[in-house]
Write a protein that holds these residues in place. Structure first.
Motif, PDB file in Angstrom:
ATOM      1  N   TYR A 254      37.307  29.003  65.634  1.00  0.00           N
ATOM      2  CA  TYR A 254      36.188  29.752  65.037  1.00  0.00           C
ATOM      3  C   TYR A 254      35.752  30.940  65.889  1.00  0.00           C
ATOM      4  O   TYR A 254      35.182  31.895  65.381  1.00  0.00           O
ATOM      5  N   ASP A 255      35.978  30.858  67.183  1.00  0.00           N
ATOM      6  CA  ASP A 255      35.457  31.885  68.089  1.00  0.00           C
ATOM      7  C   ASP A 255      36.523  32.536  68.950  1.00  0.00           C
ATOM      8  O   ASP A 255      36.203  33.409  69.757  1.00  0.00           O
ATOM      9  N   GLY A 256      37.753  32.111  68.850  1.00  0.00           N
ATOM     10  CA  GLY A 256      38.763  32.607  69.791  1.00  0.00           C
ATOM     11  C   GLY A 256      38.409  32.109  71.180  1.00  0.00           C
ATOM     12  O   GLY A 256      37.947  30.983  71.365  1.00  0.00           O
ATOM     13  N   LEU A 257      38.580  32.970  72.178  1.00  0.00           N
ATOM     14  CA  LEU A 257      38.293  32.577  73.560  1.00  0.00           C
ATOM     15  C   LEU A 257      36.881  33.045  73.883  1.00  0.00           C
ATOM     16  O   LEU A 257      36.658  34.223  74.132  1.00  0.00           O
ATOM     17  N   LEU A 258      35.956  32.116  73.814  1.00  0.00           N
ATOM     18  CA  LEU A 258      34.551  32.489  74.000  1.00  0.00           C
ATOM     19  C   LEU A 258      34.041  31.882  75.299  1.00  0.00           C
ATOM     20  O   LEU A 258      34.180  30.678  75.522  1.00  0.00           O
ATOM     21  N   MET A 259      33.479  32.724  76.152  1.00  0.00           N
ATOM     22  CA  MET A 259      32.906  32.227  77.404  1.00  0.00           C
ATOM     23  C   MET A 259      31.443  32.635  77.474  1.00  0.00           C
ATOM     24  O   MET A 259      31.094  33.783  77.196  1.00  0.00           O
ATOM     25  N   GLU A 260      30.616  31.669  77.830  1.00  0.00           N
ATOM     26  CA  GLU A 260      29.180  31.950  77.926  1.00  0.00           C
ATOM     27  C   GLU A 260      28.845  32.417  79.336  1.00  0.00           C
ATOM     28  O   GLU A 260      29.354  31.866  80.315  1.00  0.00           O
ATOM     29  N   TYR A 261      28.012  33.423  79.437  1.00  0.00           N
ATOM     30  CA  TYR A 261      27.445  33.792  80.729  1.00  0.00           C
ATOM     31  C   TYR A 261      26.459  32.679  81.092  1.00  0.00           C
ATOM     32  O   TYR A 261      25.634  32.294  80.253  1.00  0.00           O
ATOM     33  N   VAL A 262      26.565  32.161  82.317  1.00  0.00           N
ATOM     34  CA  VAL A 262      25.680  31.049  82.678  1.00  0.00           C
ATOM     35  C   VAL A 262      24.925  31.314  83.969  1.00  0.00           C
ATOM     36  O   VAL A 262      25.303  32.158  84.782  1.00  0.00           O
ATOM     37  N   ASN A 263      23.870  30.567  84.116  1.00  0.00           N
ATOM     38  CA  ASN A 263      23.118  30.491  85.358  1.00  0.00           C
ATOM     39  C   ASN A 263      23.969  29.671  86.334  1.00  0.00           C
ATOM     40  O   ASN A 263      24.204  28.485  86.088  1.00  0.00           O
ATOM     41  N   PRO A 264      24.489  30.269  87.420  1.00  0.00           N
ATOM     42  CA  PRO A 264      25.396  29.530  88.303  1.00  0.00           C
ATOM     43  C   PRO A 264      24.697  28.380  89.030  1.00  0.00           C
ATOM     44  O   PRO A 264      25.355  27.470  89.530  1.00  0.00           O
ATOM     45  N   HIS A 265      23.385  28.397  89.051  1.00  0.00           N
ATOM     46  CA  HIS A 265      22.644  27.333  89.726  1.00  0.00           C
ATOM     47  C   HIS A 265      22.590  26.069  88.877  1.00  0.00           C
ATOM     48  O   HIS A 265      22.614  24.957  89.408  1.00  0.00           O
ATOM     49  N   THR A 266      22.525  26.239  87.542  1.00  0.00           N
ATOM     50  CA  THR A 266      22.351  25.088  86.657  1.00  0.00           C
ATOM     51  C   THR A 266      23.517  24.876  85.699  1.00  0.00           C
ATOM     52  O   THR A 266      23.656  23.799  85.125  1.00  0.00           O
ATOM     53  N   GLY A 267      24.315  25.923  85.467  1.00  0.00           N
ATOM     54  CA  GLY A 267      25.359  25.849  84.431  1.00  0.00           C
ATOM     55  C   GLY A 267      24.779  26.089  83.045  1.00  0.00           C
ATOM     56  O   GLY A 267      25.500  26.085  82.058  1.00  0.00           O
TER      57      GLY A 267
END
Ligand SMILES: [Fe+2]
Ligand SMILES: [Fe+2]
Length: 374
Positions: A254-267
């Protein structure tokens, strides 16, 4: 064959179905005079079977907007305007100045040597750099230099100002904020910094030096704020991460290769109310349609293609912006010849998820593809 539930819906069983009579109309007027109303007269509207967004799917072509955005450079100064921005108005959300749902978006332009006054507000904000060099943002004393396709946060409550260095060029970026949401919640405050410009209190780009080490975190450093300590996500490492992901995974149908920007402290998400992601569509990829709760603002960061949103085709190329309202079917097609295409999004998914109201559904018919409506 229709299920019992479909039949139930069809017949409006359990739904308000009261015909007006002179007696009832008089009763409604009496209730209105008391500051009240009969729930059955509004129940079907305020409690639809499923989300019925007033936002419409919409696309803004950058080539149609760019000249007019640049023209604002001659018409107003950042001091006069506060922020020199042309905002994107969804035809269904003009009353709340939203691009979609409860999300605001605009295109901000600044020339070399210009800097807007430092301010802070309850609305969470982000910017996605579209063109130009020398742009910078200072967030609570953390100055960041910005290039095309960089994504930068100005979380709610942080003092921030944006500008372009003397040796830079005219810069345009997309602003994304939850102003309509803050107004809907009657929780929006806005303040200008007492000194108009704040000091740079840390080494330039220090948040990247500390927190951009992907799987590495600085030892002994604590972070207690509700937003990401990493304030800038650069295009180079983002694109590399997508390429690495593409080399080992098919991604989502549905989204292809989708990566979320995350807070590196919490994920978790970058800010409590706004999430963001970058997705890659492989050469020739046509995703399957799905729909979910949450409002989405897309910007094409690379390539060209089209999206079908509730049966309507929207062609996009680099820098075009389009929106997918909550619970609208959508699928994406990459038309870039032999190349991947990348779509940046910001959205209200953190709100949907934290309130437990995220819901998703696949388009079950026609091999997962919507028919295009005339
Ligand atoms: Fe701001
Ligand atoms: Fe989606």
């Amino acid at each position: 064959m229709a299920s019992t539930y479909d039949q139930y819906r069809e017949e409006m069983i359990g739904r308000a179905n009261v015909a007006d009579t002179p007696e009832l109309v008089a009763y409604y007027q009496r209730l209105q005079s008391l500051g009240t109303g009969a729930l059955w007269t509004v129940a079907n509207k305020i409690e639809p079977w499923e989300p019925a967004s007033t936002s419409v799917p919409y696309l803004w072509r950058y080539r149609d907007l760019r000249e007019d955005v640049l023209r604002s450079l001659e018409l107003v100064t950042p001091e006069q305007a506060g922020r020199r921005v042309v905002y994107l108005e969804n035809p269904g959300r003009a009353d709340v100045v939203a691009a979609v749902g409860w999300l605001y978006s605009g295109l901000q332009v600044m020339g070399p040597g210009e800097c807007a006054s430092s301010h802070r507000h309850s609305a969470s904000a982000l910017r996605f750099i579209m063109e130009g060099s020398g742009a910078f943002t200072n967030v609570d004393g953390h100055k960041m230099t910005l290039g095309a396709n960089d994504f930068v946060l100005t979380p709610n409550g942080t003092w921030h100002e944006h500008g372009v260095s003397e040796d830079g060029t005219v810069c345009i970026w997309q602003d994304g904020l939850d102003i309509p949401l803050m107004n809907a919640l009657d929780a929006n405050f806005y303040e200008v910094h007492p000194e108009l410009q704040q000091a740079i209190s840390f080494p330039v780009n220090d948040s990247l030096g500390m927190w951009a080490g992907s799987a590495l975190r600085p030892a002994g450093v604590t972070w207690t704020k509700p937003y990401s300590p990493l304030l800038k996500y650069e295009w180079g490492p983002t694109y590399e991460a997508l390429l690495r992901y593409a080399s080992v995974s098919e991604g989502s149908p549905y989204d292809g290769l989708l990566m979320e920007y995350v807070n590196p402290h919490t994920g978790g998400p970058v800010m409590p109310t706004i999430g963001a992601s970058m997705q890659m569509l492989r050469a020739g990829q046509h995703t399957k349609a799905h729909r979910h709760t949450g409002s989405f603002v897309y910007q094409c960061a690379k390539g060209r293609g089209y999206s079908i949103i509730n049966g309507q085709r929207f062609d996009w190329q680099e820098r075009d912006i389009f929106v997918v309202p909550s619970w609208c079917w959508h699928e994406h097609v990459n038309l870039s010849e032999g190349e991947d295409a990348c779509l940046f999004t910001f959205n209200d998914l953190p709100v949907m998820r934290s309130l437990g109201i995220y819901r998703e559904e696949a388009f079950g018919e026609n091999g997962g593809h919507q028919p295009i409506l005339a």
